[in-house]
Design a protein around this motif. Sequence first.
Motif, mmCIF file in Angstrom:
data_model
loop_
_atom_site.group_PDB
_atom_site.id
_atom_site.type_symbol
_atom_site.label_atom_id
_atom_site.label_comp_id
_atom_site.label_asym_id
_atom_site.label_seq_id
_atom_site.Cartn_x
_atom_site.Cartn_y
_atom_site.Cartn_z
ATOM 1 N N GLN A 71 0.807 -1.242 0.129
ATOM 2 C CA GLN A 71 -0.096 -0.094 -0.032
ATOM 3 C C GLN A 71 0.924 1.320 0.084
ATOM 4 O O GLN A 71 0.701 2.139 -0.786
ATOM 5 C CB GLN A 71 -1.089 -0.099 1.233
ATOM 6 N N ILE A 72 1.811 1.206 0.740
ATOM 7 C CA ILE A 72 2.972 2.398 0.789
ATOM 8 C C ILE A 72 3.338 2.564 -0.410
ATOM 9 O O ILE A 72 3.726 3.675 -0.808
ATOM 10 C CB ILE A 72 3.736 2.363 1.938
ATOM 11 N N SER A 99 2.102 2.692 7.867
ATOM 12 C CA SER A 99 0.923 2.094 7.498
ATOM 13 C C SER A 99 -0.168 3.036 7.849
ATOM 14 O O SER A 99 -0.242 3.738 8.542
ATOM 15 C CB SER A 99 0.984 0.539 8.137
ATOM 16 N N TYR A 100 -1.371 2.912 6.816
ATOM 17 C CA TYR A 100 -2.458 3.303 6.951
ATOM 18 C C TYR A 100 -3.525 2.604 6.611
ATOM 19 O O TYR A 100 -3.684 1.820 5.857
ATOM 20 C CB TYR A 100 -2.471 4.752 6.500
ATOM 21 N N LYS A 101 -4.960 3.115 7.279
ATOM 22 C CA LYS A 101 -6.211 2.483 6.889
ATOM 23 C C LYS A 101 -7.239 3.556 6.894
ATOM 24 O O LYS A 101 -7.284 4.287 7.733
ATOM 25 C CB LYS A 101 -6.293 1.103 7.668
ATOM 26 N N LYS A 102 -7.978 3.338 5.674
ATOM 27 C CA LYS A 102 -9.205 4.485 5.670
ATOM 28 C C LYS A 102 -10.375 3.654 6.234
ATOM 29 O O LYS A 102 -10.678 2.658 6.100
ATOM 30 C CB LYS A 102 -9.266 4.715 4.392
ATOM 31 N N VAL A 103 -10.932 4.489 7.226
ATOM 32 C CA VAL A 103 -12.286 4.132 7.822
ATOM 33 C C VAL A 103 -13.202 5.086 7.633
ATOM 34 O O VAL A 103 -13.282 6.099 8.292
ATOM 35 C CB VAL A 103 -12.169 3.428 9.212
ATOM 36 N N GLY A 104 -14.167 4.890 6.645
ATOM 37 C CA GLY A 104 -15.374 5.984 6.570
ATOM 38 C C GLY A 104 -14.580 7.341 6.085
ATOM 39 O O GLY A 104 -13.916 7.508 5.268
ATOM 40 N N ASN A 105 -14.789 8.268 6.864
ATOM 41 C CA ASN A 105 -14.294 9.632 6.592
ATOM 42 C C ASN A 105 -13.016 9.874 7.465
ATOM 43 O O ASN A 105 -12.600 10.932 7.694
ATOM 44 C CB ASN A 105 -15.365 10.880 6.802
ATOM 45 N N GLU A 111 -6.663 6.085 9.742
ATOM 46 C CA GLU A 111 -5.922 5.821 10.800
ATOM 47 C C GLU A 111 -4.290 5.433 10.282
ATOM 48 O O GLU A 111 -4.175 4.605 9.518
ATOM 49 C CB GLU A 111 -6.560 4.494 11.609
ATOM 50 N N LEU A 112 -3.530 5.997 10.819
ATOM 51 C CA LEU A 112 -2.030 5.876 10.506
ATOM 52 C C LEU A 112 -1.365 5.527 11.514
ATOM 53 O O LEU A 112 -1.352 5.696 12.885
ATOM 54 C CB LEU A 112 -1.718 7.116 10.133
ATOM 55 N N GLU A 113 -0.307 4.595 11.255
ATOM 56 C CA GLU A 113 0.516 4.224 12.057
ATOM 57 C C GLU A 113 1.859 5.151 11.714
ATOM 58 O O GLU A 113 2.460 5.203 10.737
ATOM 59 C CB GLU A 113 1.186 2.969 12.144
ATOM 60 N N VAL A 114 2.423 6.134 12.669
ATOM 61 C CA VAL A 114 3.421 7.038 12.181
ATOM 62 C C VAL A 114 4.637 6.919 13.069
ATOM 63 O O VAL A 114 4.482 6.812 14.275
ATOM 64 C CB VAL A 114 3.036 8.695 12.511
ATOM 65 N N ILE A 126 -2.169 8.003 14.733
ATOM 66 C CA ILE A 126 -2.830 9.336 14.471
ATOM 67 C C ILE A 126 -4.117 9.071 13.668
ATOM 68 O O ILE A 126 -3.823 8.445 12.602
ATOM 69 C CB ILE A 126 -2.038 10.230 13.994
ATOM 70 N N THR A 127 -5.112 9.448 14.114
ATOM 71 C CA THR A 127 -6.306 9.472 13.313
ATOM 72 C C THR A 127 -6.671 10.788 12.634
ATOM 73 O O THR A 127 -6.522 11.915 13.183
ATOM 74 C CB THR A 127 -7.616 9.357 14.169
ATOM 75 N N LEU A 128 -6.732 10.939 11.406
ATOM 76 C CA LEU A 128 -7.132 12.027 10.661
ATOM 77 C C LEU A 128 -8.462 12.138 10.033
ATOM 78 O O LEU A 128 -8.914 11.032 9.697
ATOM 79 C CB LEU A 128 -6.197 12.357 9.488
ATOM 80 N N TYR A 129 -9.373 13.094 10.170
ATOM 81 C CA TYR A 129 -10.636 13.304 9.731
ATOM 82 C C TYR A 129 -10.419 14.035 8.183
ATOM 83 O O TYR A 129 -9.624 14.877 8.371
ATOM 84 C CB TYR A 129 -11.558 13.879 10.691
#
Length: 259
Positions: free
Chosen positions: A42-43, A164-170, A173-176, A205-208
Motif C-alpha cells: 500500500q505504501i 501504514s495506514y487504513k481508511k475507515v469512512g471519513n 488511521e495511520l501508524e506514524v 494518529i487519526t485524521l478526519y
Amino acid sequence: MPELKRGKRTHKWAFPLGLLLLALAIVGAVTLVSLLARGVKQIAEHPQEVQQYEEFLRPIVEHDPDPFDSVEKANTTQLLDISIWSLLRADPDAEHYQTDADDGFIVIPQADVEKAFKRLFGKEVAVHATIEGADYTFEYDEVAKVYRVPQTGTLSIYVPRVASYKKVGNSVELEVEYLGYSTIDWADAPDGVPVRPEPMQTRLITLYITGDGQFTVGSIQVPVGRQTAVLEALGSTRIQPPEEEQEEETEAATTTAAG
C-alpha cells in the motif's frame, strides 16, 4: 496373578483438535504476513498519498504534543504553539505580518492563529494564552488580540514517517514513526547499502477528511504495549498548560473525588 499392562488413555477428538489448532496457527501466521505485505504494498503503490499525510503531519509531529484521545482533551497550549509555528513555516519571512519596531517581534493576529488551529485540528480555540517554550516565548496580548513572536527558528524534535495506514469512512488511521530530526538523512551501512533510520517512537494518529478533501487531526495515541520514548535532553521543551489551567483541573479532580 499376571501383571496388568496400563495402556495410554486416548480420546478420539484429540488428534482432530490438534490438527485444527495447527491449521489455525498457520492461517494466523499467513494472515499476519499478508497484512504486513499488504501494508508495505500500500505504501509503495501510493507514495503521493503517503507524502500528503507526512506533509500535513510534519508541523504537528515535529513538536511532539502529548497524546490525546480527542482535541477537547488535548493540551491546548501545545496545539496553539503548533498552530503558530505552522504559520511561520508557511511564511518563514513573515513579510505580511507587522513587525514591532522596538524589539523586532512579529505580531500575529489572534484570528490567524485561530484559523490555523481550525485547519489543523478541526475545532475552535477554547482559550488563548502566552506560550512558554524551552528558549522562546510567544506572548499573548489579550487587549490587542495578537501574539508577539520573536524572530527565531523552529526547534524540530521529530520528522514523521508513515509506516501504514487504513481508511475507515471519513477518517484515516495511520501508524506514524517519529524519526529523530538528526537522523532523517539515510546513513550508509558498512556494505554501502542505505539503511532506514530507526524511529524514536511510534504513534497512532487519526485524521478526519473534511468535505473539501483536507485533513484535521482527531487523536494521537500511544500503541498498546509500547512505552513512550523519552529524550532526557529535550524534556524541558515540553509545553505545559498555564498554572491557572492546571489549578482548575486539580480543583475539578478534587471535587469529583470528594463527591
